[in-house]
Enzyme design. Structure first.
Site, PDB file in Angstrom:
ATOM      1  N   SER A 183       0.944  -1.507   0.244  1.00  8.13           N
ATOM      2  CA  SER A 183       0.108  -0.193   0.149  1.00  8.13           C
ATOM      3  C   SER A 183       1.030   0.922   0.704  1.00  8.13           C
ATOM      4  O   SER A 183       1.793   1.415   1.284  1.00  8.13           O
ATOM      5  CB  SER A 183      -1.123  -0.184   0.989  1.00  8.13           C
ATOM      6  OG  SER A 183      -1.786   1.224   1.407  1.00  8.13           O
ATOM      7  N   CYS A 198      -7.663   1.434  11.291  1.00  5.43           N
ATOM      8  CA  CYS A 198      -9.223   0.454  10.518  1.00  5.43           C
ATOM      9  C   CYS A 198      -9.546   0.402  11.824  1.00  5.43           C
ATOM     10  O   CYS A 198     -10.940   0.291  11.709  1.00  5.43           O
ATOM     11  CB  CYS A 198      -8.229  -0.612  10.405  1.00  5.43           C
ATOM     12  SG  CYS A 198      -7.286   0.131   8.395  1.00  5.43           S
TER      13      CYS A 198
END
Length: 391
Positions: free
Chosen positions: A200, A326
């Site tokens: 990412s 998250c």
């Protein structure tokens, strides 16, 4: 208004965009804005930039350029790898661990509701994984083994090379969520022998909104997104050229900064962690002492809630977190720390401090000066309310 510069110790959540990365991407927002599939100059320049970025990312992980697929994020890359394995093999069993990032953990929980079966492997108290557990969990119906390389909360490293050998010997696909690893630990997909590997951009000083899925040459692949023929039909959708260019430049910098991350950043992390453990009573490290990323410290403080400590740190422009970004806002204790055997109160007393090569010794000194006082203040018993106040 507080104009003090922030001390940023939450690099596992996201990283600031490097100036060199921003500079590289700007022309593809302003001048070379064409669709890279076009035949005119602004399009051809965009297409050539995507090709160069693909080569840079491939070099970072020891892959061939044709094995690199650009995606929108790490979650898409993780989901695409697992979903493809289920489709191409026709099998319905997944092996993963109890401490995966939500991109894998939540997706596998969702797959269970669709009739797939998942073996959730435990970890030891120090967060490490026994590769023998992987071998024992694989059977004829297993489609894929999916593990992270480094845990996002504790930094603990998994024995991915050993797991890769096991999967190859058993004829099972292997996917690695390596999103926390680039620029911190050397990556060589040939050595690891994985079939899929996810990255990412925003974890290595590129912008949010771009990711990578490595697909080993010869591995059958069923795309998650279906439409045009972009990425050789493996990921439809017009390429996000500026962000892809940024990721390519960030990959180059990650290689350049690898030694600094493993030496200077590790030394600063150790200074911070050792300072905390020696100056603050009843503080503890979570996770293995050495088998972890060089930038990550997960520390718990008996007798306090991490939320209060994080608020005090924030008042002094010190950025840290309680764990995965998250899961921020969740009332449940960290599933990672719970799997390591911590009680709910221990998990809720944990903060994560994650450095980068941009972290300075002066910043670490500042944190070590302030943190013991903050912890002591939060541990102080509150005076009982007077009878009049209760009335």
């Amino acid at each position: 208004m507080n104009t003090q510069a922030a001390i940023y110790l939450d690099n596992n959540a996201t990283t600031p965009v490097a100036p060199e990365v921003f500079e590289a991407m700007v022309p593809y927002l302003t001048e070379f804005y064409g669709n890279p599939s076009g035949l005119y100059r602004v399009a051809k320049e965009a297409g050539a930039a995507v090709t160069k970025a693909r080569e840079s990312v491939a070099k970072l992980i020891g892959a061939e350029a044709r094995e690199i697929v650009f995606t929108s994020c790490g979650t898409e890359s993780d989901n695409a790898a697992i979903w493809s394995a289920l489709r191409t093999t026709g099998k319905k069993h997944i092996v993963t661990t109890q401490v995966e990032h939500a991109a894998v953990h939540s997706f596998c929980e969702h797959l269970e509701t669709l009739g797939y079966t998942v073996t959730w492997l435990p970890v030891r108290e120090d967060g490490t994984l026994d590769p023998a557990e992987v071998d024992a969990a694989i059977h004829d119906g297993t489609a894929i083994v999916s593990t992270m390389w480094a845990n996002n909360e504790t930094g603990v490293l998994f024995p991915v090379e050993e797991i890769g050998k096991i999967c190859k010997a058993r004829g099972v696909l292997y996917h690695i969520d390596a999103i926390q690893v680039p620029g911190k630990v050397p990556i060589d997909v040939k050595q690891v022998q994985c079939d899929f590997l996810a990255l990412s951009g925003h974890k290595l000083h590129a912008p949010k909104g771009v990711g990578v899925l490595y697909i080993r040459s010869g591995t059958r692949f069923s795309p998650l997104l279906i439409g045009g023929s972009q990425e050789k039909g493996r990921r439809s959708g017009t390429e996000n050229v500026p962000h892809i260019v940024a990721l390519g430049r960030a990959a180059e910098l990650a290689l350049e900064n690898l030694i600094d991350e493993q030496t200077q950043t590790r030394a600063l992390r150790d200074k911070l962690e050792n300072g905390i453990l020696s100056r603050i009573p009843n503080s503890h490290r979570n996770g293995h002492a050495t088998e972890r990323l060089p930038n990550t410290a997960s520390v718990r403080f008996d007798g306090l809630e991490a939320e209060g400590l994080l608020l005090k740190l924030n008042e002094h422009q010190i950025c840290a977190s309680a764990g995965s970004a998250c899961s921020t806002g969740s009332l449940e204790p960290s599933h990672v720390l719970s799997a390591m055997g911590l009680t709910p109160s221990q998990a809720r007393s944990t903060i994560r401090l994650s450095l980068s090569h941009l972290t300075t010794e002066a910043e670490i000194e500042t944190v070590l000066d302030l943190l013991p006082r903050f912890v002591a203040e939060l541990r102080e018993p509150r005076p009982a309310a007077s009878p009049a106040a209760k009335a």
